[in-house]
Design a protein around this motif. Structure first.
Motif, short mmCIF file in Angstrom:
data_model
loop_
_atom_site.label_atom_id
_atom_site.label_comp_id
_atom_site.label_asym_id
_atom_site.label_seq_id
_atom_site.Cartn_x
_atom_site.Cartn_y
_atom_site.Cartn_z
N GLN A 252 0.83 -1.20 0.00
CA GLN A 252 0.00 0.00 0.00
C GLN A 252 0.86 1.25 0.00
N LEU A 253 1.90 1.24 0.83
CA LEU A 253 2.76 2.42 0.92
C LEU A 253 3.41 2.70 -0.43
N PHE A 254 3.82 1.65 -1.13
CA PHE A 254 4.44 1.87 -2.42
C PHE A 254 3.44 2.35 -3.45
N ALA A 255 2.23 1.79 -3.39
CA ALA A 255 1.22 2.24 -4.37
C ALA A 255 0.93 3.72 -4.18
N ALA A 256 0.92 4.17 -2.92
CA ALA A 256 0.63 5.58 -2.65
C ALA A 256 1.92 6.36 -2.45
N PHE A 257 2.98 5.93 -3.12
CA PHE A 257 4.29 6.55 -2.87
C PHE A 257 4.25 8.04 -3.20
N ASP A 258 3.70 8.38 -4.37
CA ASP A 258 3.54 9.80 -4.71
C ASP A 258 2.23 10.27 -4.11
N PHE A 259 2.21 10.39 -2.78
CA PHE A 259 0.91 10.54 -2.11
C PHE A 259 0.22 11.84 -2.48
N GLU A 260 0.98 12.78 -3.05
CA GLU A 260 0.33 14.03 -3.41
C GLU A 260 -0.49 13.90 -4.69
N ARG B 69 -3.41 12.29 -6.85
CA ARG B 69 -4.71 11.73 -6.50
C ARG B 69 -4.82 10.26 -6.92
N ASP B 70 -4.33 9.96 -8.12
CA ASP B 70 -4.40 8.58 -8.60
C ASP B 70 -3.61 7.64 -7.71
N ALA B 71 -2.42 8.12 -7.32
CA ALA B 71 -1.57 7.28 -6.48
C ALA B 71 -2.24 7.00 -5.15
N SER B 72 -2.86 8.03 -4.56
CA SER B 72 -3.48 7.79 -3.26
C SER B 72 -4.68 6.86 -3.41
N ARG B 73 -5.36 6.97 -4.55
CA ARG B 73 -6.46 6.03 -4.79
C ARG B 73 -5.92 4.62 -4.95
N ALA B 74 -4.82 4.50 -5.69
CA ALA B 74 -4.23 3.18 -5.89
C ALA B 74 -3.83 2.56 -4.55
N GLY B 75 -3.30 3.41 -3.66
CA GLY B 75 -2.93 2.91 -2.34
C GLY B 75 -4.14 2.35 -1.60
N ALA B 76 -5.23 3.08 -1.68
CA ALA B 76 -6.44 2.62 -0.99
C ALA B 76 -6.94 1.32 -1.60
N THR C 193 1.70 3.11 -10.14
CA THR C 193 2.08 4.51 -9.98
C THR C 193 3.29 4.66 -9.08
N GLY C 194 3.58 3.59 -8.30
CA GLY C 194 4.73 3.64 -7.41
C GLY C 194 6.03 3.54 -8.19
N PRO C 195 7.16 3.69 -7.49
CA PRO C 195 8.45 3.63 -8.18
C PRO C 195 8.72 2.25 -8.76
N THR C 196 9.33 2.21 -9.96
CA THR C 196 9.57 0.90 -10.59
C THR C 196 10.59 0.09 -9.82
N THR C 197 11.51 0.76 -9.13
CA THR C 197 12.48 0.02 -8.32
C THR C 197 11.76 -0.84 -7.30
N ALA C 198 10.77 -0.23 -6.65
CA ALA C 198 10.03 -0.97 -5.65
C ALA C 198 9.26 -2.11 -6.30
N HIS C 199 8.71 -1.84 -7.48
CA HIS C 199 7.95 -2.89 -8.14
C HIS C 199 8.84 -4.02 -8.59
N ALA C 200 10.12 -3.69 -8.86
CA ALA C 200 11.04 -4.75 -9.23
C ALA C 200 11.12 -5.78 -8.11
N LEU C 201 10.94 -5.33 -6.89
CA LEU C 201 10.95 -6.25 -5.75
C LEU C 201 9.56 -6.81 -5.49
N LEU C 202 8.59 -5.90 -5.55
CA LEU C 202 7.22 -6.26 -5.21
C LEU C 202 6.68 -7.35 -6.12
N GLN C 203 6.85 -7.15 -7.42
CA GLN C 203 6.25 -8.10 -8.36
C GLN C 203 7.09 -9.34 -8.54
N SER C 204 8.40 -9.25 -8.22
CA SER C 204 9.21 -10.43 -8.47
C SER C 204 9.21 -11.37 -7.28
N VAL C 205 9.56 -10.89 -6.10
CA VAL C 205 9.74 -11.85 -5.01
C VAL C 205 8.86 -11.62 -3.80
#
Lengths: 555, 685
Positions: free
Chosen positions: B176-184, B186-193, B285-297
């Motif tokens: 959730q934190l990564f999805a809402a990483f760009d919390f400012e 609107r889309d990112a905060s929605r994605a986090g929710a 919407t989160g950083p791709t670096t984080a997704h490199a971890l999130l989606q892989s392992v």
């Protein structure tokens, strides 16, 4: 001198805890009147606040001492102090706590100084009276939590109302008169019911023992019989249980008797909201756990399934209402109504895990809602409003506020490593034992209920900063951070290491269930299902059957 | 079934806790610094703390794996820190310890998690140092990465269900934190929710499964919370035929189905499978670096791991398994179609993740457990590489993620071009890249499966592989071939990543190429039917814990034909994409209205999220607003009962008082006498 002094203190610790705040209040009041009479004028407001703060902190220190002296191995009430008050009425000045009372005592004594500091801005004009009211309220709440005599309990129950109404009516916000009058009306009806119960029990003890006794614990072994030895037929139990429960249900509060709460929270100053969410609700729980359950066991058992259902319905109902609230205080108020429903669900399971979970739940969710009310209070000081729509994107200007809000919300949602999880887990485990079908709904309601908290968190803290007024908001200052940190520490501590609390609450619950079994007059009660005929089957790493010996460690 | 507590001098059993705790402690420190103290520490220190924690965890995992490989079949390392939560009486009492276990399954996943994490960390540090990433976010990024890694490790190493749930919830929070990483935004905060709510649904499934399982076992007289204990109790009760006795025999299968279904629900949410898949593409919407971890392992591992741990139980829950197969197959098909039609690079990659995890879920559904685990491992390296390279591409495009504005990057960034190609080939399973081997195994399993629908499933898997190949080929050609698009913003000077960023990518590329060779023996044995001695491959290693055969018992030419089919389908997909996109790049939306509509539907994966919004969220809000808030709360309780009731009461009281307080002395005397009478009666009585 000191060597004689400490044992004396330890002996009368509960009285000291209860008396300290109100004694300080009277001392301050006398001082103020004297100064004014002499013509020296008023004390500076800092002195008022400082003295009151010291008094509340001393009270908390005393409760910590009581917690250290508390023996977790012993079942039943501890720290008993009793002095005759009105013997004819069976009323004694009697204090005693079990593990449940101890936890509530600690939490109420801990939040009181925080409540005092948190709302220091709301009452700059009339410090003396304001401080007096807060201290008196704390004493009343602590007294109700610690008293072991029914009439004494009712006395504190009623005494708490006066400062509460004064605080709300004098220093509250918009709609305070209406909120106060509502609270007063419902509480008055409840009080009448409680007094009726006290009257009937007085008559019953008088008739059965020849002496009026409303004490839970006999003062001296074999001399006076306690209230728990009185025999009540099932229909009497029903009548008394219903009369007694009305007051408890309004105060906890259980929907549909919650109508006073959203209005009260909306009008109440921050500190009062904090105390309503913690100590005020906990006095109701004490009424249930210390008096109603053991006194009216057959009625409670019969009403159990209905109460569970009521709890779940209240949880779902309040959560759905919270989802559509547009004002922050009302929203959190509905959240606390929902969690009160969940606590009722836990208490009505009538087994060890369910009851333990309900106590922990009241403790941790009380602290977390108190934290939310505090944060909302701080936001309201900054912006002058508590409408949800007025905020947005606050994580940018107020990151620390966002951090604490997040912790409180996560604890309410029952995330592991935070306090809320432990209570929820125990309630659900307990409910699976006795209310299996309902527990599935409880689980769903509990998890889904959290969605409104998420919604409000997102609405307040995430997204762009739309309102120009929000752009320059100042983050929490040092004192505000300290308040929130003080509320967070127990939440996190219980989440990480709940066993010390569980080890103190469980014996109290066991004792309670034992009393319920002992006092039951309907003997044809079905035996607990698990114990009947499964001995022949193999058991894998089964924990040895509990070492509960009836009466072990009782005084 | 002995637990090894003390072993060789190099690796002590009590070190296992630090594998999980070190990253968590680092996350805690960062969290306190960011959220509470608001202290700014130097970036170097941030990198140092996080990387050191993960590096230490990697070393410890390697040591642990070394120990585990050396010992016998059913053994594990157990590290008990102390009691955590416990309570209850008699058969329902429980005590969950803070205890970590290292057995083959957790050891393999531990190594994959820490290894991938370290590479991603190095890449991220390189990005921050070279200025490819915004330094302002460095501290926050690493706090969340540590939380993600630490929670995943807790989940993988947990010895009991409660600790497992702790790790599970931690992964959810980090996502959730990564999805809402760009919390400012609107889309990112929605994605986090969205991420969080879907995560809660998964939590619900897991909690329900946990609690019902414990309840069932304790009613049968065998309460257990540890994975080992549960399995032992399960086997014992099953053997005695008294399973779930107190539930009644008729209810026993039902209970197992509910528990299984809870687990399946949990896994489906974490693996982004239908019908709860949409959080993953949204959260890109989160950083791709984080997704490199999130989606892989992390998310995939979490979802697959829980199913593998409870594989013994799922075997007795056919309905849950059927759900698993259905969801996996449907997701593989629809998500690959969605990937093939995406216009946004991170979303495209997210849909490929759903596709491959769909294969893994399907594999577990048909009993190919170690194949699923193998697929997760090989997928993790190629996916990590793909996302990191995508991050390079996106920053070359100045943060633009739209494929329509990309093109011609290959000439300017040749290294990135080749790395993307390797990652793509690895992901789609081109022979002999990593994913080929597990996918081939899966197809072979489906071929020999006795299920009536296995033919259909096989067709679905093969088609999805082809569509996936097309989707990756399309992305590759759109980004790197053709000409620079007119609307595209390009960073200047445009160049390949350098230094540690480049090195980390190279390591991953080597792994993405060679990852499949972890079990080449199985493959050759299958294809050539040559008698090769059973080797200690990952598959055989995992069968110490996971039920089922590690390899489909299919040898000879049939196996060869199946392998060729998979290889050909991949080539076909790539060829079609090359024919369409290699020269001319993006050609606009399809002209024919029906095709255009179909494209949009596929791209949005049939608007599941909107359906939930319309069918579930809005009605509930409306109901709460109209029926509950206005109806019951305002009208019924507030107006009628409270105000009306108090009005009546007030009227009655005033009425009585008016009558009594009439100013006549007689009536006052009467009242006084009556009161006295009452008091006297009471005192006498």
């Amino acid at each position: 001198m000191l060597t004689a002094f400490w044992p004396f203190l330890a002996e009368h610790l509960l009285s000291i805890i209860v008396a300290t705040p109100v004694a300080a209040a009277f001392a301050l009041g006398t001082l103020a009147l004297t100064l004014r009479a002499v013509g020296l004028g008023d004390l500076p407001s800092r002195a008022w606040l400082g003295t009151a703060f010291v008094a509340t902190v001393l009270t908390f220190a005393a409760t910590v001492w009581a917690a250290v002296l508390f023996d977790p191995e012993m079942l039943g009430l501890q720290g008993l102090e009793a002095r005759p008050w009105v013997p004819a009425l069976g009323a004694t000045v009697a204090f005693a706590v079990d593990g449940i009372g101890l936890c509530f005592l600690l939490s109420t004594a801990a939040v009181s100084p925080l409540a005092l500091i948190a709302s220091r801005d709301s009452a700059e004009e009339s410090e003396p009276a304001w401080v007096f009211v807060i201290l008196a309220l704390e004493s009343a709440l602590l007294g109700a939590i610690a008293s072991s005599n029914l009439l004494f309990f009712i006395g504190f129950w009623a005494a708490g109302l006066v400062p509460l109404l004064l605080w709300m009516g004098r220093w509250g916000g918009l709609g305070r008169a209406r909120a106060a009058s509502r609270l007063w009306t419902t509480e008055a009806i409840g009080l009448a019911g409680m007094l009726f119960v006290a009257f009937v029990l007085h008559e019953a003890t008088l008739a059965q023992f020849g002496v009026a006794s409303l004490d839970l614990a006999p003062r001296e072994a074999g001399v006076t019989r306690s209230l728990l030895d009185v025999r009540l037929e099932v229909d009497e139990q029903w009548l008394l249980f219903l009369a007694f429960s009305f007051a408890l249900a309004t105060r906890l509060p259980i929907a549909p008797l919650h109508f006073w709460l959203p209005a009260a929270h909306a009008a109440a100053p921050t500190g009062l909201s904090v105390l309503i969410a913690t100590g005020f609700a906990q006095t109701a729980a004490i009424g249930w756990l210390r008096f109603a359950l053991p006194l009216f066991p057959d009625a409670v058992r019969a009403a159990g399934p209905a109460l569970s259902l009521l709890g779940i319905v209240a949880l779902a109902y309040a959560s759905l209402l919270a989802l559509v609230q547009k004002e922050l205080k009302r929203l959190v108020a509905y959240a606390s109504v929902g969690y009160a429903g969940f606590a009722l669900f836990g208490m009505s399971t009538l087994n060890v895990q369910g009851l333990t979970g309900a106590v922990l739940q009241l403790l941790t969710h009380g602290l977390a809602t108190a934290g939310l009310f505090t944060l909302i209070g701080f936001l309201s000081i900054r912006r002058g409003t508590t409408e949800v729509a007025a905020f947005g994107g606050l994580a940018k200007p107020m990151p620390v506020c966002a951090f604490f809000f997040g912790v409180m919300v996560l604890s309410l949602m029952g995330l592991p490593l935070l306090g809320g999880f432990v209570g929820d887990l125990f309630v659900l485990l307990g409910s699976l034992e006795t209310r299996r079908t309902l527990s599935v709904f409880a689980l769903i309601a509990m998890v889904v209920a959290a969605s409104y908290l998420l919604w409000v968190q997102r609405r307040l803290f995430l997204g762009p900063v739309d309102e120009p007024a929000n752009r320059g908001l100042i983050d929490l200052d040092r004192i505000e951070r300290a308040i929130l940190l003080a509320l967070t520490i127990p939440i996190v501590a219980i989440g990480i290491h709940p066993n010390p609390v569980l080890r103190r609450v469980e014996p109290a619950v066991l004792e309670l269930l034992y009393e319920m079994d002992r006092r039951s007059v309907a003997k044809e009660m079905p035996a607990p299902e698990a114990e009947s005929d499964d001995e022949e089957f193999a058991r894998v790493d089964r924990v040895p059957s509990d070492a509960r010996v009836p009466g072990k460690g009782r005084r | 079934m002995d637990d090894l507590t003390t072993t060789g001098a190099l690796f002590a059993g009590s070190m296992i806790r630090w594998i999980a705790l070190l990253p968590l402690v680092a996350a805690f420190v960062h969290g306190v610094l960011i959220g509470l103290v608001r202290a700014r520490i130097s970036d170097r220190l941030v990198f140092g703390i996080s990387a050191a924690a993960v590096f230490a965890a990697l070393c410890l995992s390697m040591g642990g794996l070394y120990e585990i490989v050396g010992v016998g079949a059913a053994e594990r390392l157990l590290d008990s820190v102390g009691p955590w939560i416990g309570g209850g009486v008699g058969p329902r009492s429980f005590s969950a310890e803070l205890a970590f276990q290292l057995d083959p399954l957790s050891a393999v996943f531990c190594l994959a998690v820490t290894g991938t994490a370290l590479i991603v960390y190095v890449h991220a540090i390189g990005g921050f140092v070279h200025g490819a990433l915004d330094r302002e976010t460095a501290h926050r990024t690493f706090a969340m990465l540590d939380l993600l890694v630490g929670s995943t490790l807790v989940l993988v190493l947990a010895d009991n269900l409660l600790l497992f749930f702790l790790g599970w919830a931690g992964v959810g929070i980090a996502s959730q934190l990564f999805a809402a990483f760009d919390f400012e935004d609107r889309d990112a905060s929605r994605a986090g929710a969205t991420t969080f709510v879907i995560g809660r649904v998964g939590d619900l499934g897991l909690l329900a499964a946990m609690l019902l399982l414990f309840d069932g076992l304790s009613r049968a007289g065998a309460p257990a919370l540890t994975f080992r204990g549960i399995e032992a109790a399960f086997r014992l009760l099953e053997g005695q035929g008294v399973l779930w006795l107190s539930y009644g025999l008729a209810q026993a299968p039902l209970l197992l189905e509910i528990v299984g279904f809870g687990l399946v629900l949990a896994a489906l949410t974490k693996c982004a499978q239908l019908p709860l898949h949409f959080w993953l593409p949204q959260s890109t919407t989160g950083p791709t670096t984080a997704h490199a971890l999130l989606q892989s392992v992390t998310t995939g591992v979490a979802g697959v791991y829980v199913l593998l741990r409870f594989a013994f139980l799922l075997e007795s829950a056919p309905g849950a398994l059927r759900t698993l197969i259905l969801a996996g197959a449907a997701t593989a098909m629809l998500a690959s179609l969605a990937a093939a039609n995406q216009l946004n690079l991170p979303r495209l990659i997210a849909f490929t993740t759903s596709t491959v995890l769909g294969f893994a879920i399907l594999g577990i559904g048909i009993g190919a457990h170690s194949t699923a685990a193998f697929l997760i491992l090989t997928h993790s390296v190629s996916k990590a590489l793909l996302l990191l390279v995508a991050g390079v591409v996106i920053s070359a495009q100045k943060g633009d993620t739209d494929l329509r504005r990309m093109g011609g990057l290959g000439r300017r960034m040749p290294g990135t071009h080749w790395l993307f190609l390797i990652a793509g080939l690895g992901l789609v399973g081109a022979f002999p890249f990593a994913n080929f081997f597990p996918i081939e195994e899966l197809v072979a399993f489906l071929w020999i499966s006795a299920r009536p629908e296995s033919g259909l499933l096989l067709a679905v898997v093969v088609t999805s592989v082809g569509v996936l190949a097309f989707a990756m080929g399309r992305a590759f050609f759109l980004i790197f071939w053709g000409n620079v698009r007119p609307g595209g913003l390009l960073e200047s000077p445009l160049r390949d990543p350098v230094g540690w960023q480049q090195n980390s990518l190279t390591i991953l590329a080597v792994l993405a190429f060679s990852g499949g060779f972890l079990s080449p023996a199985q493959f050759w044995q299958g294809v050539t039917a040559a008698p090769i001695e059973q080797m200690d491959t990952v598959g055989y290693f995992l069968t110490r814990v996971v039920p089922g055969s590690p390899d489909p018992e299919l040898v000879g030419s049939e196996r060869g034909w199946l392998a060729a089919l998979v290889g050909l389908v991949v080539v076909l997909g790539l060829a079609v994409s090359a024919a369409r996109y290699a020269r001319r790049g993006y050609r606009g939306e399809p002209k024919h209205p029906a095709v255009a509509v179909a494209t949009v539907w596929m791209r949005e994966m049939f608007f599941f999220e909107r359906a939930y919004q319309i069918l579930l969220v809005r009605p509930v809000r409306l109901l709460s607003e109209l029926a509950l808030a206005r109806g019951i709360e305002n009208q019924l309780i507030d107006r009628m009962v409270v105000s009306g009731g108090s009005g009546l009461l007030r009227g009655a009281v005033w009425g009585v008082l008016r009558r009594v307080q009439n100013g006549r002395a007689q009536s006052y005397t009467l009242i006084g006498l009556l009161t006295l009478l009452v008091i006297v009666t009471w005192m006498v009585a």
